[in-house]
Design a protein around this motif. Structure first.
Motif, mmCIF file in Angstrom:
data_model
loop_
_atom_site.group_PDB
_atom_site.id
_atom_site.type_symbol
_atom_site.label_atom_id
_atom_site.label_comp_id
_atom_site.label_asym_id
_atom_site.label_seq_id
_atom_site.Cartn_x
_atom_site.Cartn_y
_atom_site.Cartn_z
ATOM 1 N N HIS A 1 31.383 -5.336 6.272
ATOM 2 C CA HIS A 1 31.864 -4.081 5.713
ATOM 3 C C HIS A 1 31.890 -2.942 6.719
ATOM 4 O O HIS A 1 32.469 -1.920 6.477
ATOM 5 N N ARG B 1 31.713 -10.052 -4.344
ATOM 6 C CA ARG B 1 32.325 -8.994 -3.523
ATOM 7 C C ARG B 1 33.645 -8.496 -4.111
ATOM 8 O O ARG B 1 34.139 -7.449 -3.751
ATOM 9 N N SER C 1 28.550 -7.738 1.557
ATOM 10 C CA SER C 1 29.607 -8.645 1.074
ATOM 11 C C SER C 1 29.106 -9.836 0.233
ATOM 12 O O SER C 1 29.902 -10.610 -0.277
ATOM 13 N N LYS D 1 32.489 -5.621 -7.542
ATOM 14 C CA LYS D 1 31.281 -4.885 -7.156
ATOM 15 C C LYS D 1 30.739 -4.000 -8.262
ATOM 16 O O LYS D 1 29.584 -3.599 -8.233
#
Ligand SMILES: Nc1ncnc2c1ncn2[C@@H]1O[C@H](COP(=O)(O)OP(=O)(O)OP(=O)(O)O)[C@@H](O)[C@H]1O
Ligand SMILES: [Mg+2]
Length: 468
Positions: free
Chosen positions: A394, A320, A360, A323
């Motif tokens: 998120h 995470r 995530s 990314k």
């Protein structure tokens, strides 16, 4: 062949032990007999290398069933067990089979009956081992195919470190959450090193019970304990000339930590029951998802060993936090699983990629890999989308100064709604925690929270709606 087959007989009747010892020895087996469940458990706990256990059910103190349960559950041993039961005890036999017995023989029995049971069990064990070996080989092949990829700053830095240190012999400590790629990094060091034609041995220190880990790592001499009929080299011996990866090193007991320190200092160790030191040439890599520095300050991990291991430290960030690696990994895993399952899932839609990036990934790259594998097998993007959407991390908007959800600034929201919101907040936190702990397994998370699976899904949906 039979001479190498060691049988452990457990019966509280001396005459039965003597009888079985004589009969089975005559057939060429190597027999050891003990007269209580406790003695049998002690032997197995110490790594007694037997091929089959013949276990009487009716015994004082720890009876056969309890001994069997302890063998399977406490000692995690898979040694085949043949139960000796009294006539008319069908219920007990059923219990024994449920606990993991391989077969049973009813007393009184003919020699041939017991011998047949033993040879059947041995044949089954041989086949199971053969399948396991083949699977391991296949896995090794696959691992060899696996390469280390990534474009994020973190992985690029790691690539540079690997290039610099691969052909030295320095010890490397690889740290990072579960599934970030610690083993991939260790293998990349190995394939780029001069030791690549020698063995690479991985030992998961958390998966092997403490007492067995020492004999697993360092081996033992013949006669080190009752039943040690042949010596065993141990993983360090097998890795000679190559590398050993001590996975989950944070779980190792202090006594073993001292032994590892000695190997690191002068390349020597003593086998269990051995008098002489064995010299090995093994490069040590260690990995952990624990905070070892904290373990050092908590005094559960030796400081001197920590510094010895930590000559080079590779810290892999959670997915995470990098990314930008996600699209590349997706492409890589799509190719791998299309090939493996003979599918043609070509590309990932923009919508799905957006969700994949927003998610995530508590299980890191392993979880992403499994998601892509599922996508390839099911060929159903919507299914994956629906699995990713309940991700709570998120979708929750960041609170701002004038955020009306903050109770202190919201005098005109009725109290009833406020308390509802507070409950929701607490539930959200608990659910997120449970999901993280269970590696995003919603069934297990529901169990942990003490609510039904349906109720969990409903609550997740509500939290998501509230956040939108
Ligand atoms: N940089 C990478 N390049 C290619 N594959 C990767 C990379 N990082 C992780 N993977 C893949 O992710 C999966 C998990 O990686 P690995 O087993 O190395 O994780 P780990 O950190 O050792 O996990 P654990 O702590 O659970 O043992 C593997 O199947 C591996 O192929
Ligand atoms: Mg690992």
């Amino acid at each position: 062949m039979k001479k190498d087959t060691s049988i452990l007989v457990v019966d509280d009747e001396k005459s039965m032990c003597t009888f079985l010892d004589t009969v089975l020895s005559l057939k060429g087996y190597n027999v050891t007999s003990v007269m209580s469940g406790k003695d049998a458990l002690d032997l197995i706990k110490n790594g007694f290398p037997c091929s089959v256990i013949v276990l009487d059910i009716m015994m004082p103190e720890i009876d056969g069933l309890e001994t069997l349960r302890k063998i399977r559950e406490d000692l995690k041993s898979e040694i085949p067990v043949i139960m000796l039961s009294a006539l008319g005890k069908a219920g007990t036999v059923v219990k024994a089979m449920k606990l993991g017995a391989s077969d049973y023989v009813t007393k009184p029995f003919e020699d041939e009956e017991l011998e047949l049971a033993i040879s059947n069990v041995l044949e089954k064990k041989r086949l199971v081992e053969e399948v396991r070996e083949l699977k391991e080989k296949l896995e090794q092949e696959r691992k060899r195919e696996e390469c280390f990829i990534g474009i994020s700053g973190n992985l690029n830095d790691i690539k540079k470190i690997i290039e610099q240190i691969a052909d030295t012999d320095v010890t490397v400590l690889i740290q990072g959450e579960s599934g970030v790629g610690k083993e991939v990094v260790a293998r990349a060091i190995y394939v780029n090193s001069l030791r690549r034609d020698k063995p690479f041995v991985k030992v998961n220190c958390a998966a092997i019970p403490g007492e067995l880990l020492e004999s697993e790592l360092f081996g033992y001499e013949r006669g080190a304990f009752t039943g040690a009929i042949a010596s065993k080299p141990g993983r360090f011996g097998i890795a000679h000339g190559g590398m050993i990866l001590l996975d989950e090193i944070g779980e190792m007991s202090p006594a073993l930590q001292a032994k590892i320190l000695q190997v690191l200092q002068d390349g020597t160790f003593t086998r269990l029951g051995g008098r002489n030191e064995t010299q090995v040439d093994v490069r040590i890599l260690a990995s952990t998802n624990k905070d070892l520095e904290k373990a050092v300050s908590d005094k559960t991990f030796r400081e001197d060993l920590f510094y010895r291991l930590n000559v080079v430290n590779i810290d892999i960030q959670p997915l995470r936090e990098r990314k930008e690696d996600i699209p590349l990994f997706c492409e890589h895993f799509l190719e791998r699983y299309n090939k493996r399952y003979n599918r043609r899932v070509d590309a990932i839609s923009k919508k799905l990629m957006k969700s994949l990036i927003a998610y995530s990934w508590p299980g890191n790259v392993r979880e992403l890999e499994n998601t892509i594998k599922k996508l390839v097998i099911l060929e159903d993007e919507n299914h994956i989308l629906s699995e990713l959407t309940p991700s709570l991390n998120h979708n929750v908007p960041k609170k701002t100064e004038d955020d009306s959800s903050q109770s202190v600034h919201t005098p005109n929201i009725p109290l009833k709604h406020l308390s509802k919101r507070a409950v929701l907040e607490v539930e959200k936190e608990m659910i997120q925690k449970a999901l993280k702990q269970t590696n995003w397994n919603r069934k297990k998370a529901a169990e942990q929270l003490g609510i039904s699976y349906k109720a969990l899904l409903y609550k997740m949906k509500k939290i998501k709606q509230e956040a939108e």
